[in-house]
Design an enzyme around this catalytic site. Sequence first.
Site, short mmCIF file in Angstrom:
data_model
loop_
_atom_site.label_atom_id
_atom_site.label_comp_id
_atom_site.label_asym_id
_atom_site.label_seq_id
_atom_site.Cartn_x
_atom_site.Cartn_y
_atom_site.Cartn_z
CB SER A 55 -0.97 -0.08 1.33
OG SER A 55 -1.89 -1.01 1.26
CG HIS A 86 -2.60 -2.11 -3.49
ND1 HIS A 86 -1.71 -3.02 -3.24
CD2 HIS A 86 -3.08 -1.45 -2.20
CE1 HIS A 86 -1.48 -3.18 -1.89
NE2 HIS A 86 -2.24 -2.06 -1.38
CG HIS A 108 -5.12 -7.02 -0.07
ND1 HIS A 108 -5.28 -6.21 -1.01
CD2 HIS A 108 -4.09 -6.91 0.74
CE1 HIS A 108 -3.94 -5.25 -0.79
NE2 HIS A 108 -3.29 -5.73 0.17
CE1 TYR A 110 -8.78 -5.10 1.58
CE2 TYR A 110 -7.09 -6.07 2.81
CZ TYR A 110 -7.51 -5.17 1.92
OH TYR A 110 -6.64 -4.14 1.59
CD GLU A 111 -8.28 -6.37 -3.08
OE1 GLU A 111 -8.55 -5.54 -4.16
OE2 GLU A 111 -7.19 -6.75 -2.75
CB ALA A 138 1.54 -0.33 4.26
CG MET A 241 -5.14 -6.48 7.08
SD MET A 241 -6.48 -5.33 6.37
CE MET A 241 -6.31 -4.03 7.62
CB SER A 242 -0.85 -8.28 2.24
OG SER A 242 0.18 -7.62 2.61
CG ASN A 265 -0.89 2.20 11.43
OD1 ASN A 265 -0.61 1.67 10.38
ND2 ASN A 265 -1.56 1.45 12.17
CG HIS A 280 -5.96 2.44 3.11
ND1 HIS A 280 -5.15 1.47 3.36
CD2 HIS A 280 -6.03 2.40 1.53
CE1 HIS A 280 -4.68 1.12 1.81
NE2 HIS A 280 -5.08 1.81 1.17
O1 LIG Z 1 -0.30 -5.22 3.09
P1 LIG Z 1 -0.42 -4.09 1.99
O2 LIG Z 1 -0.87 -4.28 0.77
O3 LIG Z 1 0.87 -3.00 2.02
O4 LIG Z 1 -1.57 -3.06 2.77
C1 LIG Z 1 -1.87 -2.72 3.93
O5 LIG Z 1 -2.60 -1.65 4.33
C2 LIG Z 1 -3.94 -1.93 4.12
C3 LIG Z 1 -4.69 -1.22 5.17
O6 LIG Z 1 -4.33 -0.02 5.34
C4 LIG Z 1 -3.93 -3.41 4.01
O7 LIG Z 1 -4.40 -4.07 2.86
C5 LIG Z 1 -3.00 -3.61 4.69
O8 LIG Z 1 -2.30 -5.06 4.58
N1 LIG Z 2 -4.10 -5.23 10.25
C1 LIG Z 2 -3.30 -4.10 9.97
N2 LIG Z 2 -2.90 -3.80 8.72
C2 LIG Z 2 -2.26 -2.62 8.63
N3 LIG Z 2 -1.67 -2.16 7.53
C3 LIG Z 2 -1.20 -1.03 7.88
N4 LIG Z 2 -1.57 -0.50 9.13
C4 LIG Z 2 -2.20 -1.55 9.56
C5 LIG Z 2 -2.67 -2.10 11.11
O1 LIG Z 2 -2.52 -1.34 11.87
N5 LIG Z 2 -3.15 -3.35 11.00
#
Ligand SMILES: O=P(O)(O)O[C@H]1O[C@H](CO)[C@@H](O)[C@H]1O
Ligand SMILES: Nc1nc2[nH]cnc2c(=O)[nH]1
Length: 309
Positions: A55, A86, A108, A110-111, A138, A241-242, A265, A280
Amino acid sequence: MSFLGLLGGSAKSSVDLAELQRKNSQIQYDEIQKVTSSVLGKTELRPKLGIICGSGLGGLANEVKDSQVIPYAEIDGFPKCTVPGHAGNLVLGYLSGVPTVCMQGRLHFYEGHPAWLVTMPIRMMKLIGVETLIVTNASGGLNQDYNSGDIMVIKDHINLTGLTGQHPLVGPNDEKFGPRFPAMTTPYDPELRQLAQETAKELGFSGFMREGVYVKVSGPSYETPSESRLLRSIGADTVGMSTAPEVVVARHAGMKVLGFSMVTNVVILEQDSDKTPPTHQEVMDTANARAKDLQLLVKTIVGKLASTL
Ligand SMILES: O=P(O)(O)O[C@H]1O[C@H](CO)[C@@H](O)[C@H]1O
Ligand SMILES: Nc1nc2[nH]cnc2c(=O)[nH]1
């Protein structure tokens, strides 16, 4: 009517279920082949290195020279990328002289994509000749010593969703890619990790470099404080989440992996905190602010590896 009856069979249908699974596996392979042929039909390049941009980190693709940009929408069978930050392009060209395919945007779970489809591009990369993969993401910093903008070399991951059943390798094993029971003892290549740290030091990045453990959750909601404390207590330094499913599939196929997790963060661990909750937008803004450093780091590492890839 019984469950098997609903599937259109009788007691004999348990055998049919196995056949159904075999067919699913074949469908998956055919889908991957379709995507691979579509990509190979659009480029002469035969990449050795694959990169996945997290991200807000898609700028890395701009470092690829003599580039050819193929939107996912123009690749037969390639799913849609729906998350802001993305772009949804395959960028092919040369990074520090190395033929490279870069995913400017990832898929992802979750999509709404099934686990095997999220990691389909890794197998496509394998089929076009990629042997080394660099993944970026991220993430939230669970380790409270971490700061926003830190870059963590991933030394290990906890594939939490995989451990609980949502694993990309569930289903009949496709021996064309790798073994039924792949070891995950060294998901992230120790030599590449060391090279990353040495290179970061040379570039004067030591002040914001870390090495730690990434935990993959499903999302799309960010964590409650109790969930965050749980994740911290099981040994994770960052959460996202990836990434982990991609790395599992890459390692299953014998690829070498290097991973970077950008802390966008610092995760809130206390209940009823007056700290600002994550968004986000914050994730993308922080990633963008540090992106140039990560780009230089990756480019320099790849330059050092060029003769070996
Ligand atoms: O893992 P990437 O794709 O960098 O993105 C991160 O940022 C998104 C949440 O802000 C979620 O998709 C999390 O996995
Ligand atoms: N699950 C999760 N994904 C993120 N992607 C960027 N920041 C975060 C976070 O705090 N939690």
